[in-house]
Design a protein around this motif. Structure first.
Motif: not given
Lengths: 268, 428
Positions: A226-234, A244-250, A255-261, A263-268
């Motif tokens: 997700x935007x150059x970060x590995x959101x999950x490798x499971x 999986x679609x949520x991991x790709x898009x968000x 509980x899986x994926x990039x930490x909320x903070x 993720x929010x920082x990435x989206x800005x």
């Protein structure tokens, strides 16, 4: 859905990326990417356009040098500074545009650049036998002749030849860049079967795709960028399709994926 | 898309051999092989067909128009001498065209190399082998230069060789001098075109060629069959050997007839230019078909990017191909100078290049790269030489010669382009 096969995930991955960074000028494309690819398993690498999938495989193939982090092969740190290095390690990449010469036949393409010779002469006998053996081992039954020109093959057959070419070289890791992208239903079926057989014959397969059906059809593990970060490798068993679609898009799902903070920082 | 799917489903029929590769078993009858050939031709893979039909049609035409002169042994020997320089130059162009490149300077390069040889023979009094080696070395160096500009610098070959087309003519002019000609009187060089193999030796050569061809073909077929590889039906191999043997015997027989213009002395045998062409044909066919270099030439011509990713040095292949092209141009220049007995500032200019490109393309070499063989130069060169020879016998005016030869080249290029489109449409 095929059950995961091969060795358990706590074994040493054949290929492992730890904290890989890559920038092009001021733009950082990969941010501390971790990835494990196990032998006997298919790892699906998913991610939206621009998530860094192509950059990641080019870093593994040695086309792009990485800026930070390390690449481990069979647990040993390695430097890959060119396509020849990765090929020497046993990493083969099957590119989306296939890189086959239309005017050569199947055998000639499979041995292109690495022809077997006896003195000055090309050793056609041994090359044809080896090509046939590899295709038979992969249960490829759709070719009429190994001496057919590649220009006369269908899209699926070309993909098959390109994959078989990668397997011919005792490769340990096979990276497939969207092998089913341009194929019809029946041909996608053939290629997915082939991808599965690659893993079943002991290869570590990294399978780049956009298609969720393909992911759940053949993959043992899923790695989402997700935007150059590995959101999950499971393992695939721990997620469902919508996750999986949520991991790709968000970048995260529950509980899986990039930490909320983050993720929010990435989206800005 | 629908056509590709239908291919897949048909090959998955339960009746199909479970191991696949059913077409590799080679148990087809002669009829089956003939049908497969017709399908290939329909699919756009014409191979040598246009050139062979051209030779037959033109041969019949000129025999009908000039029955008393065209098909005589003397004219056939003349035709062989006429065709040799065109064929040799075209062999070099086959290599260049295989990469999808062009060498517009090949003709004038043959002129430069011939001029180097002629000057060494006439002014420096060098022995023939020194002059010939110098001419060939000149060709090699010119090829290195052209190839480097195309492969290393990356200028399109069309532009490089167009510039060199002009530049090398200046070179020849400087060497020979304005308005002058340098005679080539060395007996060994002149013998290439003036002298003939003794009749007995000619027959020995013919039998050796037939035996060699038959041996190689049968041996390959036997190995392929024994090792379970893809192979053609034995009947096809035998028919091919038979046809080649018949042609060789016929040509040798015609050239072994006494063709002296007046009684009192005997003029018979194969002109020396013919074994030179045959030797080059064998060597170049071997290089293209049986060596790694040849395979890489085809690969670069078919898909340069694929070749690069496979670890082939595309630059190296390009430079070497231009070296081969210019080296053969040098040999062609030597043979042409032997035939004319002199080298002039205009040697290798005019329609020399057009004839050679025409020969390669008529023979079946594609202008788009990736398809072509050394034999294309021989077959196409014969077509071009028959046109030049026949029109000469008819006494047509020069302007008509230009128009007709230009027209034939355009026709061949159209056939090539259409065959390519057809091949793309039918998936061959």
């Amino acid at each position: 859905m095929s059950a995961p096969t091969g060795r358990p995930e706590d074994g040493t991955p054949t290929l492992e990326l730890r904290g890989v960074d890559k920038s092009f000028g001021a733009i950082q494309v990969l941010h501390g990417v971790n990835l494990k690819v196990f032998s006997g398993q298919v790892t699906a690498l998913v991610g939206d356009n621009g998530a860094g999938k192509s950059t990641l495989i080019k870093a593994i193939a040695g086309i792009h040098a990485i800026d930070g982090g390390e690449i481990l092969f069979d647990g040993r740190p390695v430097t890959v500074s060119g396509p020849r290095d990765s090929a020497a390690l046993g990493i083969e990449v099957v590119y989306q545009d296939l890189a086959l010469a239309d005017n050569l036949d199947v055998v000639q393409n499979m041995f292109l650049g690495r022809e077997r010779k006896r003195g000055l002469l090309l050793d056609e006998v041994s090359m044809e036998q080896a090509a046939r053996e590899t295709l038979t081992k992969l249960s490829v039954r759709t070719l009429k002749s190994v001496r057919q020109l590649v220009s006369s093959l269908s899209g699926g057959q070309r993909q098959t030849v390109a994959i078989a070419k990668a397997v011919l070289w005792e490769s340990k890791v096979v990276i497939l860049d969207e092998p089913t992208a341009a194929l019809g239903v029946a041909q996608t079926r053939q290629v997915l079967d082939l991808v599965r057989r690659l893993a079943d014959t002991g290869h570590a397969v990294l399978f780049i795709t956009h298609n969720m059906v393909d992911v759940f059809e053949v993959a043992d593990r899923v790695a989402a960028l997700y935007l150059g970060r590995m959101a999950a490798d499971i393992p695939i068993s721990q997620v469902n399709r919508s996750q999986v679609i949520e991991l790709i898009t968000a970048g995260r799902s529950g509980e899986i994926g990039i930490a909320p903070a983050e993720a929010a920082a990435v989206e800005v | 898309m629908s056509s590709t799917i239908s291919t897949t489903t048909s090959s998955q029929e339960p009746g199909g051999a479970p191991s696949g590769f059913e077409a590799d078993q080679g148990t087809d009858s002669l009829g089956g092989a003939a049908r497969a050939y017709v399908n290939r031709v329909r699919g756009g893979d014409l191979g040598a067909l246009p050139a062979i039909l051209g030779i037959l049609a033109l041969g019949l035409l000129f025999t009908a128009l000039r029955p008393e002169t065209f098909l005589t042994p003397r004219n056939m020997a003349n035709l062989a001498d006429q065709a040799a320089p065109i064929i040799i130059l075209a062999m070099g162009l086959v290599f260049v065209l295989l990469l999808g490149e062009i060498d517009l300077s090949a003709g004038v390069v043959s002129g430069v190399c011939a001029a180097v040889m002629a000057k060494l023979l006439a002014d420096a009094g060098s022995p023939w082998y020194v002059a010939v080696l110098a001419a060939i070395l000149t060709g090699v160096l010119i090829g290195l230069f052209t190839g480097s500009l195309v492969g290393l610098v990356g200028i399109p070959s069309f532009v490089v060789t167009l510039a060199l087309f002009l530049g090398w003519q200046g070179f020849t002019l400087r060497l020979i001098g304005e308005g002058g000609t340098v005679p080539v009187r060395d007996p060994v060089i002149s013998a290439i075109s003036d002298k003939n193999l003794p009749v007995v030796l000619g027959w020995v050569l013919a039998l050796v060629v037939i035996a060699l061809y038959a041996g190689l073909q049968l041996n390959r077929w036997r190995t392929q069959k024994a090792k379970g590889l893809a192979h053609q039906p034995l009947a096809v191999v035998l028919v091919r050997i038979g046809v080649i043997a018949a042609v060789v015997v016929l040509v040798t027989a015609v050239l072994s007839v006494d063709r002296a213009p007046a009684p009192g002395f005997v003029l018979a045998g194969i002109p020396y230019a013919v074994p030179i062409v045959i030797l080059l044909l064998l060597v170049l066919t071997f290089v293209l078909g049986r060596t790694g270099f040849g395979r890489h030439v085809y690969a670069v011509g078919g898909n340069a990017e694929a070749a690069r990713r496979a670890g082939i040095s595309v630059t190296r292949i390009k430079v070497l191909v231009f070296v081969i092209g210019s080296t053969l141009a040098a040999i062609s220049g030597i043979v042409a100078a032997a035939r004319l007995g002199s080298v002039a500032p205009g040697s290798g200019g005019g329609n020399t290049l057009l004839y050679a490109v025409g020969a390669a393309v008529i023979g079946g070499t594609s202008l788009f790269g990736g398809r072509g063989r050394a034999r294309d130069a021989v077959l196409g060169g014969l077509v071009v030489a028959i046109i030049a020879n026949g029109l000469g016998l008819l006494g047509t005016e020069a302007y008509l010669n230009f128009i007709i030869t230009g027209g034939v080249l355009l026709l061949a290029a159209s056939v090539d382009a259409l065959a390519r489109r057809r091949a793309a449409a039918t998936g061959h």
